[in-house]
Design a protein around this motif. Structure first.
Motif, mmCIF file in Angstrom:
data_model
loop_
_atom_site.group_PDB
_atom_site.id
_atom_site.type_symbol
_atom_site.label_atom_id
_atom_site.label_comp_id
_atom_site.label_asym_id
_atom_site.label_seq_id
_atom_site.Cartn_x
_atom_site.Cartn_y
_atom_site.Cartn_z
ATOM 1 N N LYS A 14 140.444 61.249 91.144
ATOM 2 C CA LYS A 14 140.183 61.645 89.756
ATOM 3 C C LYS A 14 138.938 62.524 89.682
ATOM 4 O O LYS A 14 137.918 62.241 90.287
ATOM 5 N N LYS A 15 139.057 63.649 88.946
ATOM 6 C CA LYS A 15 137.922 64.525 88.706
ATOM 7 C C LYS A 15 137.525 64.456 87.241
ATOM 8 O O LYS A 15 138.375 64.544 86.354
ATOM 9 N N LYS A 16 136.241 64.292 87.002
ATOM 10 C CA LYS A 16 135.721 64.260 85.638
ATOM 11 C C LYS A 16 135.132 65.612 85.290
ATOM 12 O O LYS A 16 134.276 66.126 86.012
ATOM 13 N N LYS A 42 143.930 70.798 81.333
ATOM 14 C CA LYS A 42 142.951 69.714 81.263
ATOM 15 C C LYS A 42 143.520 68.599 80.397
ATOM 16 O O LYS A 42 144.069 68.856 79.328
ATOM 17 N N LYS A 91 142.672 65.295 78.315
ATOM 18 C CA LYS A 91 141.555 64.592 77.688
ATOM 19 C C LYS A 91 141.718 63.092 77.868
ATOM 20 O O LYS A 91 142.732 62.508 77.478
ATOM 21 N N ALA A 92 140.715 62.467 78.459
ATOM 22 C CA ALA A 92 140.758 61.021 78.668
ATOM 23 C C ALA A 92 140.562 60.297 77.340
ATOM 24 O O ALA A 92 139.753 60.705 76.503
ATOM 25 N N ARG A 105 144.656 60.097 81.942
ATOM 26 C CA ARG A 105 144.069 58.772 82.042
ATOM 27 C C ARG A 105 143.914 58.233 80.625
ATOM 28 O O ARG A 105 143.131 58.742 79.843
ATOM 29 N N ARG A 143 140.087 65.276 82.430
ATOM 30 C CA ARG A 143 140.405 64.821 83.777
ATOM 31 C C ARG A 143 141.460 65.752 84.377
ATOM 32 O O ARG A 143 142.101 66.534 83.665
#
Length: 257
Positions: free
Chosen positions: A65-67, A39, A41-42, A76, A72
């Protein structure tokens, strides 16, 4: 503020610049999958050296893009320490005023659907295009009178959010934006893998991916950057560009001082 300049990686090699350009497949080979799930982290600092393999696999199938909360499926606006940049095999642009400091490097990955609305930044910006092609819509600071931005946190977001969008027509925007689109001056330039776009502070820009991309962005903390004189005796901007101006109508590549 100076002028935007495109700098090919190849002309920077004699200055010791080492960031490679990749196809997506080549970058996946250089950064293979070591963990199946990672994962990213944005808008946060990655602790340690990031594993890019899963993100590159997602880009290989052009995944949107998946939140997942603050996370993400690919980087990003992911901040990287200087150590992490080196361990990933990337570099810093050689054109820089040593009196200023770099901010933390920022990595962006995105699918073909990714875009960034029109805005300007507080600081000079060197955007290293490592994978793929981005279309930049650039507008000089003089167009502030038409773009009428809202500014906060060092960013100014323009009233005209997505000019010259590759898939949206002007008629799809609200009437107020349509008026701005017809009035403000914009320049369009495609920047490819293996090129740096230098964008001075206060220049407005919207960015669209034309295919999956990976970029590494370096902002200068404060003050102007400087394109140094290189071994040819010419200023870096004039000798290192594509032998043509970055933007239509300019007679020279900008020397930023």
């Amino acid at each position: 503020t100076g002028f935007p300049v495109i700098l090919p990686f190849s002309v920077l090699r004699p200055l010791g610049y080492t960031t490679p350009k990749f196809t997506l497949e080549e970058m996946l080979e250089a950064h293979p999958v070591k963990k199946k799930r990672v994962k990213y982290k944005a808008n946060g600092l990655f602790d340690g050296t990031p594993q890019l393999g899963p993100a590159l696999l997602a880009l290989q199938v052009d995944a949107k893009k998946k939140k997942m909360g603050v996370f993400r499926n690919y980087p990003r606006n992911m901040k990287l320490t200087r150590k992490a940049v080196r361990e990933l095999g990337f570099d810093f642009p050689p054109y820089h005023n040593p009196r200023n400091r770099w901010q933390l490097s920022t990595m962006f990955m995105g699918a073909t659907t990714a875009d960034t609305p029109m805005h300007s930044d507080c600081c000079d910006n060197f955007c290293q295009h490592i994978v793929g092609t981005k279309r930049w819509i650039i507008s000089p600071p003089t167009e502030t009178r038409y773009l009428k931005p809202n500014c906060f946190g060092g960013l100014c977001w323009a009233k005209s959010s997505l000019p010259m969008h590759p898939t949206l027509s002007d008629s799809s925007f609200p009437p107020a934006e349509q008026a701005v689109l017809k009035t403000a001056r914009y320049h369009k330039v495609d920047v490819h893998s293996g090129e740096i776009l230098f964008l001075p502070a206060a220049w407005f820009h919207a960015v669209y991916n034309l295919n999956p991309t990976c970029t590494l962005i370096n902002w200068v903390s404060s003050g102007p950057s400087q394109l140094y004189v290189n071994k040819t005796g010419k200023t870096g901007g004039q000798s290192a560009g594509r032998d043509r101006p970055c933007l239509p109508g300019q007679q020279r590549c900008g020397v930023v001082q």
